[in-house]
Design a protein around this motif. Structure first.
Motif, PDB file in Angstrom:
ATOM      1  N   GLY A 184       0.805  -1.207   0.000  1.00  0.00           N
ATOM      2  CA  GLY A 184       0.000   0.000   0.000  1.00  0.00           C
ATOM      3  C   GLY A 184       0.842   1.263   0.000  1.00  0.00           C
ATOM      4  O   GLY A 184       2.060   1.229   0.226  1.00  0.00           O
ATOM      5  N   PRO A 185       0.210   2.420  -0.239  1.00  0.00           N
ATOM      6  CA  PRO A 185       0.939   3.692  -0.309  1.00  0.00           C
ATOM      7  C   PRO A 185       1.558   4.122   1.016  1.00  0.00           C
ATOM      8  O   PRO A 185       2.424   4.998   1.046  1.00  0.00           O
ATOM      9  N   GLU A 186       1.115   3.504   2.102  1.00  0.00           N
ATOM     10  CA  GLU A 186       1.682   3.850   3.409  1.00  0.00           C
ATOM     11  C   GLU A 186       3.067   3.266   3.613  1.00  0.00           C
ATOM     12  O   GLU A 186       3.772   3.640   4.565  1.00  0.00           O
ATOM     13  N   VAL A 187       3.494   2.369   2.732  1.00  0.00           N
ATOM     14  CA  VAL A 187       4.808   1.746   2.824  1.00  0.00           C
ATOM     15  C   VAL A 187       5.744   2.398   1.819  1.00  0.00           C
ATOM     16  O   VAL A 187       5.438   2.481   0.632  1.00  0.00           O
ATOM     17  N   THR A 188       6.887   2.885   2.287  1.00  0.00           N
ATOM     18  CA  THR A 188       7.890   3.481   1.410  1.00  0.00           C
ATOM     19  C   THR A 188       8.725   2.379   0.778  1.00  0.00           C
ATOM     20  O   THR A 188       9.207   1.481   1.472  1.00  0.00           O
ATOM     21  N   ARG A 189       8.899   2.421  -0.534  1.00  0.00           N
ATOM     22  CA  ARG A 189       9.646   1.388  -1.262  1.00  0.00           C
ATOM     23  C   ARG A 189      10.931   1.983  -1.808  1.00  0.00           C
ATOM     24  O   ARG A 189      10.910   3.008  -2.506  1.00  0.00           O
ATOM     25  N   VAL A 190      12.051   1.343  -1.509  1.00  0.00           N
ATOM     26  CA  VAL A 190      13.351   1.829  -1.970  1.00  0.00           C
ATOM     27  C   VAL A 190      14.188   0.661  -2.469  1.00  0.00           C
ATOM     28  O   VAL A 190      13.930  -0.495  -2.146  1.00  0.00           O
ATOM     29  N   GLY A 191      15.206   0.994  -3.252  1.00  0.00           N
ATOM     30  CA  GLY A 191      16.114  -0.013  -3.776  1.00  0.00           C
ATOM     31  C   GLY A 191      17.369  -0.196  -2.953  1.00  0.00           C
ATOM     32  O   GLY A 191      18.278  -0.917  -3.358  1.00  0.00           O
ATOM     33  N   GLY A 192      17.449   0.446  -1.791  1.00  0.00           N
ATOM     34  CA  GLY A 192      18.619   0.298  -0.935  1.00  0.00           C
ATOM     35  C   GLY A 192      19.632   1.409  -1.144  1.00  0.00           C
ATOM     36  O   GLY A 192      19.417   2.372  -1.888  1.00  0.00           O
ATOM     37  N   GLY A 193      20.792   1.281  -0.492  1.00  0.00           N
ATOM     38  CA  GLY A 193      21.869   2.250  -0.653  1.00  0.00           C
ATOM     39  C   GLY A 193      21.471   3.661  -0.268  1.00  0.00           C
ATOM     40  O   GLY A 193      20.888   3.898   0.793  1.00  0.00           O
ATOM     41  N   ARG A 194      21.786   4.612  -1.151  1.00  0.00           N
ATOM     42  CA  ARG A 194      21.500   6.013  -0.859  1.00  0.00           C
ATOM     43  C   ARG A 194      20.015   6.291  -0.703  1.00  0.00           C
ATOM     44  O   ARG A 194      19.611   7.150   0.077  1.00  0.00           O
ATOM     45  N   GLU A 195      19.194   5.560  -1.481  1.00  0.00           N
ATOM     46  CA  GLU A 195      17.736   5.733  -1.337  1.00  0.00           C
ATOM     47  C   GLU A 195      17.301   5.416   0.081  1.00  0.00           C
ATOM     48  O   GLU A 195      16.488   6.123   0.679  1.00  0.00           O
ATOM     49  N   LEU A 196      17.829   4.338   0.623  1.00  0.00           N
ATOM     50  CA  LEU A 196      17.467   3.930   1.973  1.00  0.00           C
ATOM     51  C   LEU A 196      17.926   4.962   2.991  1.00  0.00           C
ATOM     52  O   LEU A 196      17.154   5.357   3.877  1.00  0.00           O
ATOM     53  N   VAL A 197      19.161   5.418   2.876  1.00  0.00           N
ATOM     54  CA  VAL A 197      19.677   6.426   3.807  1.00  0.00           C
ATOM     55  C   VAL A 197      18.833   7.689   3.749  1.00  0.00           C
ATOM     56  O   VAL A 197      18.468   8.266   4.778  1.00  0.00           O
ATOM     57  N   ARG A 198      18.505   8.125   2.542  1.00  0.00           N
ATOM     58  CA  ARG A 198      17.714   9.350   2.377  1.00  0.00           C
ATOM     59  C   ARG A 198      16.341   9.230   3.036  1.00  0.00           C
ATOM     60  O   ARG A 198      15.896  10.152   3.734  1.00  0.00           O
ATOM     61  N   GLU A 199      15.674   8.109   2.848  1.00  0.00           N
ATOM     62  CA  GLU A 199      14.340   7.939   3.413  1.00  0.00           C
ATOM     63  C   GLU A 199      14.385   7.825   4.940  1.00  0.00           C
ATOM     64  O   GLU A 199      13.521   8.357   5.638  1.00  0.00           O
ATOM     65  N   VAL A 200      15.382   7.117   5.471  1.00  0.00           N
ATOM     66  CA  VAL A 200      15.499   7.000   6.924  1.00  0.00           C
ATOM     67  C   VAL A 200      15.760   8.367   7.548  1.00  0.00           C
ATOM     68  O   VAL A 200      15.119   8.748   8.544  1.00  0.00           O
TER      69      VAL A 200
END
Length: 317
Positions: A24-40
């Motif tokens: 669902g849209p309430e879950v953030t989806r990332v491919g890891g690496g910098r994307e993950l750091v940015r979202e956290v």
């Protein structure tokens, strides 16, 4: 304080792109690496707690270890509100979910277990998974197809036909498995999980991570660093500094040599949503036990629910 759930995807989900139609849209989806750091960092700056869930189905242990290494790059304040959950699924869960799909396929059709190609060890594990799916089933022909690898989908269907099946039903062993449009004698048997079933498993992983942290202060990162330790070439070491030899067979199970004086296998990963792991009781046949059913979900709606078809006196290995 609210929680932000971040789902990290690898080759099984085309870098999380294939999760868009599942989560669902309430879950953030990332491919890891910098994307993950940015979202956290974005979530922590907004005062949200974070739970990161590696969305592997068991064939990408490197995704788990990479997520842990990425989270180590956060500063102390960001780490303080961030948890790393157990992976979404293990190969034991995957086998159970695939067996549920297989039960709906006519007996005369072949099963074509299909997933995107990863590294050689992930690909080899798909063949093992297919073997376990067919071991106690009623389908005579069970083959494998690798998207972007060999055998590809057309070759896999050709093998099924050569073995006498009139056609093949594609069973998705990953998030990113498109319907086999344009491939003769092939039809789609998925999806692997319904959206409601996937949401239930994800919620279970998040809840378990939160309970573990509140109980023991374990944020999950240190344990996850070794998730891919047994994934790679088999090798042996010479005598170590304690004067004894040991060996590792890298894979999802491993046996220890002289250092322990016995052999055993492990199925690492998350539990089945009921408070015990797929191998939690020590009996390896439990690795094919049913996946969790969420509250209020019917057996038909929950595509992960399947009876344990492995006799208690026999091992699937």
């Amino acid at each position: 304080m609210t929680d932000r759930v971040i789902a990290v995807g690898g080759h099984e989900s085309d870098g999380a792109a294939a999760l868009a139609g599942v989560l669902g849209p309430e879950v953030t989806r990332v491919g890891g690496g910098r994307e993950l750091v940015r979202e956290v960092r974005s979530a922590r700056a907004a005062g949200e707690r974070v739970c990161v869930v590696p969305m592997t189905l068991g064939r990408d242990p490197s995704l788990v270890a990479d997520a842990a290494r990425t989270l180590l790059a956060l500063d102390a304040g960001e780490r303080a509100g961030t948890l790393l959950a157990e992976p979404f699924g293990t190969t034991a869960h995957l086998v159970g979910w695939l067996r549920t799909l297989a039960n709906r396929v006519p007996d005369d059709r072949a099963l074509l277990v299909t997933a995107p190609s990863g590294d050689p060890f992930s690909d080899a594990d798909l063949f093992r998974t297919a073997r376990l799916v067919g071991q106690y089933g009623r389908h005579r022909v069970v083959e494998v197809a690798l998207l972007g690898g060999a055998p590809d989908l057309a070759e896999g269907v050709g093998r099924c036909r050569a073995l006498g099946a009139p056609g093949a039903v594609v069973l998705p062993a990953a998030w990113a498995v498109p319907e086999p449009a344009g491939v003769a004698h092939a039809e789609y048997g998925g999806p692997l999980l319904s959206a409601s079933a996937a949401a239930g498993v994800l919620a279970s992983r998040v809840r378990q991570a939160r309970e573990r942290y509140e109980r023991s202060g374990d944020d999950g990162v240190d344990r996850a660093l070794a998730a891919d330790h047994d994934h790679g070439h088999a090798h042996s070491h010479g005598p170590d500094d304690h004067g004894h030899a040991h060996s590792h067979a890298h894979g999802h199970g491993h046996s220890h040599g002289q250092s322990h004086g016995h052999g055993h296998s492990h199925s690492h990963g998350a539990d089945d949503g009921h408070g015990h792991g797929p191998d939690g009781g020590g009996d390896h046949h439990r690795a094919l036990s049913p996946a969790p059913r969420t509250a209020g979900e019917s057996p038909v709606e929950h595509q992960g629910s399947a009876p344990d078809l492995v006799p208690s006196h026999r091992s699937p290995r």
